[in-house]
Design a protein around this motif. Structure first.
Motif: not given
Length: 49
Positions: A3-4, A6-8, A10-11
């Motif tokens: 999850t980290r 993926t969020r990174g 996306i950011a």
């Protein structure tokens, strides 16, 4: 962990997208300064600058 990551990603993608859409600075459209006349040209034209 995934999850980290993926969020990174996306950011980072969002940041690159925004940076690509940013406007470029305006071009300088002022003409270059006029070239100074040399001594011979001033003598022939009768102008003194």
């Amino acid at each position: 962990m995934l999850t980290r990551l993926t969020r990174g990603l996306i950011a980072a993608g969002l940041t690159l997208t925004i940076a690509a859409c940013a406007t470029a600075p305006a071009a300088d459209l002022t003409p270059p300064p006029a070239k100074a006349m040399d001594a011979k040209t001033q003598l022939e034209s009768g102008r003194k600058y």
